[in-house]
Structure formats: C-alpha cells, structure tokens
Scaffold this motif. Sequence first.
Motif, PDB file in Angstrom:
ATOM      1  N   GLU A  94      -5.754   1.136 -19.134  1.00 13.81           N
ATOM      2  CA  GLU A  94      -5.024   0.351 -20.231  1.00 13.81           C
ATOM      3  C   GLU A  94      -5.187   1.141 -21.396  1.00 13.81           C
ATOM      4  O   GLU A  94      -4.111   1.247 -22.291  1.00 13.81           O
ATOM      5  CB  GLU A  94      -5.637  -1.042 -20.231  1.00 13.81           C
ATOM      6  N   LEU A  95      -6.270   1.670 -21.736  1.00 19.78           N
ATOM      7  CA  LEU A  95      -6.670   2.367 -23.051  1.00 19.78           C
ATOM      8  C   LEU A  95      -5.812   3.492 -22.900  1.00 19.78           C
ATOM      9  O   LEU A  95      -5.206   4.004 -23.824  1.00 19.78           O
ATOM     10  CB  LEU A  95      -7.909   2.821 -23.136  1.00 19.78           C
ATOM     11  N   GLY A  96      -5.702   4.333 -21.970  1.00 25.69           N
ATOM     12  CA  GLY A  96      -5.050   5.634 -21.510  1.00 25.69           C
ATOM     13  C   GLY A  96      -3.425   5.356 -21.953  1.00 25.69           C
ATOM     14  O   GLY A  96      -2.815   6.040 -22.435  1.00 25.69           O
ATOM     15  N   ILE A  97      -3.026   3.966 -21.378  1.00 31.25           N
ATOM     16  CA  ILE A  97      -1.315   3.882 -21.582  1.00 31.25           C
ATOM     17  C   ILE A  97      -1.224   3.667 -23.141  1.00 31.25           C
ATOM     18  O   ILE A  97      -0.185   4.174 -23.711  1.00 31.25           O
ATOM     19  CB  ILE A  97      -1.281   2.588 -20.688  1.00 31.25           C
ATOM     20  N   GLY A  98      -2.139   2.843 -23.634  1.00 31.58           N
ATOM     21  CA  GLY A  98      -2.056   2.608 -25.051  1.00 31.58           C
ATOM     22  C   GLY A  98      -2.037   3.782 -25.952  1.00 31.58           C
ATOM     23  O   GLY A  98      -1.373   4.037 -26.603  1.00 31.58           O
ATOM     24  N   LEU A  99      -2.871   4.551 -25.601  1.00 32.47           N
ATOM     25  CA  LEU A  99      -3.108   5.816 -26.298  1.00 32.47           C
ATOM     26  C   LEU A  99      -1.995   6.853 -26.236  1.00 32.47           C
ATOM     27  O   LEU A  99      -1.618   7.674 -26.988  1.00 32.47           O
ATOM     28  CB  LEU A  99      -4.318   6.683 -26.033  1.00 32.47           C
ATOM     29  N   SER A 100      -1.244   6.862 -24.934  1.00 31.28           N
ATOM     30  CA  SER A 100       0.021   7.549 -24.552  1.00 31.28           C
ATOM     31  C   SER A 100       0.988   7.215 -25.637  1.00 31.28           C
ATOM     32  O   SER A 100       1.814   8.037 -26.056  1.00 31.28           O
ATOM     33  CB  SER A 100       0.459   7.271 -23.311  1.00 31.28           C
ATOM     34  N   ILE A 101       1.136   5.957 -25.959  1.00 34.10           N
ATOM     35  CA  ILE A 101       2.048   5.799 -26.782  1.00 34.10           C
ATOM     36  C   ILE A 101       1.896   6.124 -28.365  1.00 34.10           C
ATOM     37  O   ILE A 101       2.868   6.570 -28.954  1.00 34.10           O
ATOM     38  CB  ILE A 101       2.226   4.123 -27.080  1.00 34.10           C
ATOM     39  N   SER A 183      10.903   9.544 -37.758  1.00 29.97           N
ATOM     40  CA  SER A 183      10.872   8.152 -37.889  1.00 29.97           C
ATOM     41  C   SER A 183      10.686   7.363 -36.630  1.00 29.97           C
ATOM     42  O   SER A 183       9.854   6.590 -36.713  1.00 29.97           O
ATOM     43  CB  SER A 183      11.900   7.666 -39.006  1.00 29.97           C
ATOM     44  N   ILE A 184      11.521   7.482 -35.804  1.00 28.38           N
ATOM     45  CA  ILE A 184      11.199   6.776 -34.541  1.00 28.38           C
ATOM     46  C   ILE A 184       9.930   7.191 -33.861  1.00 28.38           C
ATOM     47  O   ILE A 184       9.371   6.150 -33.484  1.00 28.38           O
ATOM     48  CB  ILE A 184      12.483   7.441 -33.558  1.00 28.38           C
ATOM     49  N   GLY A 185       9.582   8.421 -33.805  1.00 26.35           N
ATOM     50  CA  GLY A 185       8.455   8.723 -33.372  1.00 26.35           C
ATOM     51  C   GLY A 185       7.143   7.995 -34.135  1.00 26.35           C
ATOM     52  O   GLY A 185       6.387   7.425 -33.567  1.00 26.35           O
ATOM     53  N   ALA A 186       7.088   7.839 -35.694  1.00 23.96           N
ATOM     54  CA  ALA A 186       6.102   7.081 -36.307  1.00 23.96           C
ATOM     55  C   ALA A 186       6.107   5.797 -35.895  1.00 23.96           C
ATOM     56  O   ALA A 186       5.010   4.917 -35.826  1.00 23.96           O
ATOM     57  CB  ALA A 186       6.484   7.360 -37.753  1.00 23.96           C
ATOM     58  N   LEU A 187       7.300   4.904 -35.821  1.00 20.18           N
ATOM     59  CA  LEU A 187       7.246   3.679 -35.421  1.00 20.18           C
ATOM     60  C   LEU A 187       6.536   3.430 -33.958  1.00 20.18           C
ATOM     61  O   LEU A 187       5.925   2.432 -33.841  1.00 20.18           O
ATOM     62  CB  LEU A 187       8.953   3.081 -35.528  1.00 20.18           C
ATOM     63  N   VAL A 188       6.849   4.255 -33.262  1.00 17.96           N
ATOM     64  CA  VAL A 188       6.527   4.054 -31.703  1.00 17.96           C
ATOM     65  C   VAL A 188       5.032   4.235 -31.916  1.00 17.96           C
ATOM     66  O   VAL A 188       4.131   3.439 -31.195  1.00 17.96           O
ATOM     67  CB  VAL A 188       7.169   5.004 -30.924  1.00 17.96           C
ATOM     68  N   ALA A 189       4.454   5.186 -32.686  1.00 16.39           N
ATOM     69  CA  ALA A 189       2.893   5.440 -32.750  1.00 16.39           C
ATOM     70  C   ALA A 189       2.402   4.210 -33.264  1.00 16.39           C
ATOM     71  O   ALA A 189       1.156   3.938 -32.861  1.00 16.39           O
ATOM     72  CB  ALA A 189       2.840   6.762 -33.493  1.00 16.39           C
ATOM     73  N   PHE A 190       2.847   3.652 -34.427  1.00 15.13           N
ATOM     74  CA  PHE A 190       2.338   2.212 -34.996  1.00 15.13           C
ATOM     75  C   PHE A 190       2.304   1.202 -33.960  1.00 15.13           C
ATOM     76  O   PHE A 190       1.359   0.362 -33.558  1.00 15.13           O
ATOM     77  CB  PHE A 190       3.154   2.047 -36.092  1.00 15.13           C
ATOM     78  N   ALA A 191       3.236   1.039 -33.092  1.00 20.15           N
ATOM     79  CA  ALA A 191       3.500   0.199 -32.003  1.00 20.15           C
ATOM     80  C   ALA A 191       2.428   0.398 -31.117  1.00 20.15           C
ATOM     81  O   ALA A 191       1.753  -0.317 -30.445  1.00 20.15           O
ATOM     82  CB  ALA A 191       4.909   0.066 -31.282  1.00 20.15           C
ATOM     83  N   GLY A 192       2.111   1.505 -30.750  1.00 19.05           N
ATOM     84  CA  GLY A 192       1.093   2.005 -30.013  1.00 19.05           C
ATOM     85  C   GLY A 192      -0.388   1.410 -30.409  1.00 19.05           C
ATOM     86  O   GLY A 192      -1.123   0.998 -29.573  1.00 19.05           O
ATOM     87  N   ILE A 193      -0.563   1.699 -31.655  1.00 16.56           N
ATOM     88  CA  ILE A 193      -1.676   1.316 -32.420  1.00 16.56           C
ATOM     89  C   ILE A 193      -1.897  -0.123 -32.052  1.00 16.56           C
ATOM     90  O   ILE A 193      -3.036  -0.829 -31.702  1.00 16.56           O
ATOM     91  CB  ILE A 193      -1.661   1.625 -33.866  1.00 16.56           C
ATOM     92  N   GLY A 194      -0.648  -0.852 -32.300  1.00 19.69           N
ATOM     93  CA  GLY A 194      -0.829  -2.338 -32.068  1.00 19.69           C
ATOM     94  C   GLY A 194      -1.088  -2.806 -30.470  1.00 19.69           C
ATOM     95  O   GLY A 194      -1.852  -3.518 -30.191  1.00 19.69           O
ATOM     96  N   VAL A 195      -0.879  -1.884 -29.522  1.00 20.48           N
ATOM     97  CA  VAL A 195      -1.013  -2.139 -28.235  1.00 20.48           C
ATOM     98  C   VAL A 195      -2.459  -1.996 -27.829  1.00 20.48           C
ATOM     99  O   VAL A 195      -3.143  -2.486 -27.364  1.00 20.48           O
ATOM    100  CB  VAL A 195      -0.050  -1.292 -27.233  1.00 20.48           C
ATOM    101  N   VAL A 196      -2.892  -0.923 -28.297  1.00 23.96           N
ATOM    102  CA  VAL A 196      -4.422  -0.470 -28.342  1.00 23.96           C
ATOM    103  C   VAL A 196      -5.434  -1.509 -29.041  1.00 23.96           C
ATOM    104  O   VAL A 196      -6.401  -1.758 -28.427  1.00 23.96           O
ATOM    105  CB  VAL A 196      -4.708   0.906 -28.881  1.00 23.96           C
ATOM    106  N   THR A 197      -5.076  -2.028 -29.965  1.00 23.53           N
ATOM    107  CA  THR A 197      -5.747  -2.930 -30.779  1.00 23.53           C
ATOM    108  C   THR A 197      -5.640  -4.398 -30.228  1.00 23.53           C
ATOM    109  O   THR A 197      -6.227  -5.470 -30.704  1.00 23.53           O
ATOM    110  CB  THR A 197      -5.573  -2.877 -32.259  1.00 23.53           C
ATOM    111  N   GLY A 198      -4.760  -4.723 -29.321  1.00 21.12           N
ATOM    112  CA  GLY A 198      -4.173  -5.898 -28.806  1.00 21.12           C
ATOM    113  C   GLY A 198      -3.390  -6.741 -29.765  1.00 21.12           C
ATOM    114  O   GLY A 198      -3.202  -7.901 -29.638  1.00 21.12           O
ATOM    115  N   LEU A 199      -2.959  -6.274 -30.936  1.00 18.25           N
ATOM    116  CA  LEU A 199      -2.157  -6.972 -31.702  1.00 18.25           C
ATOM    117  C   LEU A 199      -0.717  -7.011 -31.237  1.00 18.25           C
ATOM    118  O   LEU A 199       0.158  -7.919 -31.635  1.00 18.25           O
ATOM    119  CB  LEU A 199      -2.009  -6.193 -33.165  1.00 18.25           C
ATOM    120  N   VAL A 200      -0.203  -6.145 -30.150  1.00 14.18           N
ATOM    121  CA  VAL A 200       1.173  -6.153 -29.649  1.00 14.18           C
ATOM    122  C   VAL A 200       1.023  -6.581 -28.347  1.00 14.18           C
ATOM    123  O   VAL A 200       0.158  -6.099 -27.565  1.00 14.18           O
ATOM    124  CB  VAL A 200       1.847  -5.002 -29.965  1.00 14.18           C
TER     125      VAL A 200
END
Length: 200
Positions: A94-101, A183-200
């Motif tokens: 799960e961490l690997g998937i989140g970090l991939s984003i 900008s698309i990449g940056a938004l996705v990266a921030f979404a990935g941080i949300g996934v990794v931290t459990g906020l998304v």
Amino acid sequence: MNTKSLVRFAAVAAFALAPGLADAHTGLGHVDGFAHGFAHPLGGLDHVLAMVMVGLFAAQLGGRARWLVPASFLAAMVAGGALGFAGVGVPFVELGIGLSIVVLGGVVAFNLQAGVTVAMALVGFFAVFHGYAHGAEMPESASGLAYGAGFALATALLHAAGLGVGLALDGKAGARRAMVVRSIGALVAFAGIGVVTGLV
C-alpha cells in the motif's frame, strides 16, 4: 502510429473508461474473469492516477519512451500480479502504491527528463506494487488468465489516456502547455501525499 492517431485513440479510451469508472465494484454483472479484472484498476483513485501519470510521463519524454515506458509498467505489473496471485509476500504494497502517485506526479511536475532506461526502471518498480494488489485481490472463482488480461487492458487504456493528454497539449503554445502538464503532475503528487498519509 502518428501523434493524431494516438490522440484519437486516447480520446476513445477515455470515453470507453468512463462507464467503467462509474460501475466498478458495484456488484453488477460478471464479477470474475475478464470483467472483474478490467474493473479492478478503475475502482481505485490510486491506480487511476498512477497509471495516467505513466502515460503523461512517457509523453513528456517523447520518442521511444512513448511506448517503452508504458510497456515496462505493464510487464512489471503482470509480474507483480503473478506474485500476488501465488501468495508470495511483498512488503509495503500500500505504501508503494501511494508513493507511486507522489513520485510519478512529481516527475511530471518537475518535467524530469530521465533516460528511457531509467524511466522504465522507475515505473517498473512501482508497477510491481500495483500488480501485486491486483493479483492478491483476484477472486478465487476468477480465471487467472482472463482476469490478468482484463486488468492489463484497463491499465493500457489508462496509459493511453495520459499519453493522449500529453500529446494533445504538445500542440499548444510551449510555455502554457508546459505549465498545464506540470500543474497536473503537481496536483496528482499532492493527491498521492493524501493517499500516503490517509487523508484521501
């Protein structure tokens, strides 16, 4: 295949995927084999974001990377799926998937101009985690081959959608195109941080 053909293919892929995103994991229709395998990657935002980023990353790199980078993701994902199906333990899935984003969104945001081999290795590494999740979650009643073909096709279409977006923007004014893609990449990266931290 020329750029216009790729863009058309990606547009068709996006329209084809839209109903799947709405119906994934609803319990309607066939829930095993090809149909379930096709729906599985579309049922999670984490999978969708990472796979579209692979296509967008490939579009940024251009040349042979446009097909080699997505192909390497697919090959490594299938290998990861086989590990998951066989019950072989892979840590930190799960961490690997989140970090991939986070990472794939980041390389697009920063327009990382990696060599093709490095790009293939990067996406292949993360693909193992995505594939493992698909394989481990395969229903016992499903045909492994049909299920694998389904999730591989859905993944390829998501890659094509990302590639198509990148190629479509490639025809726009240089600075504006670069800003939109990054900008698309940056938004996705921030979404990935949300996934990794459990906020998304």
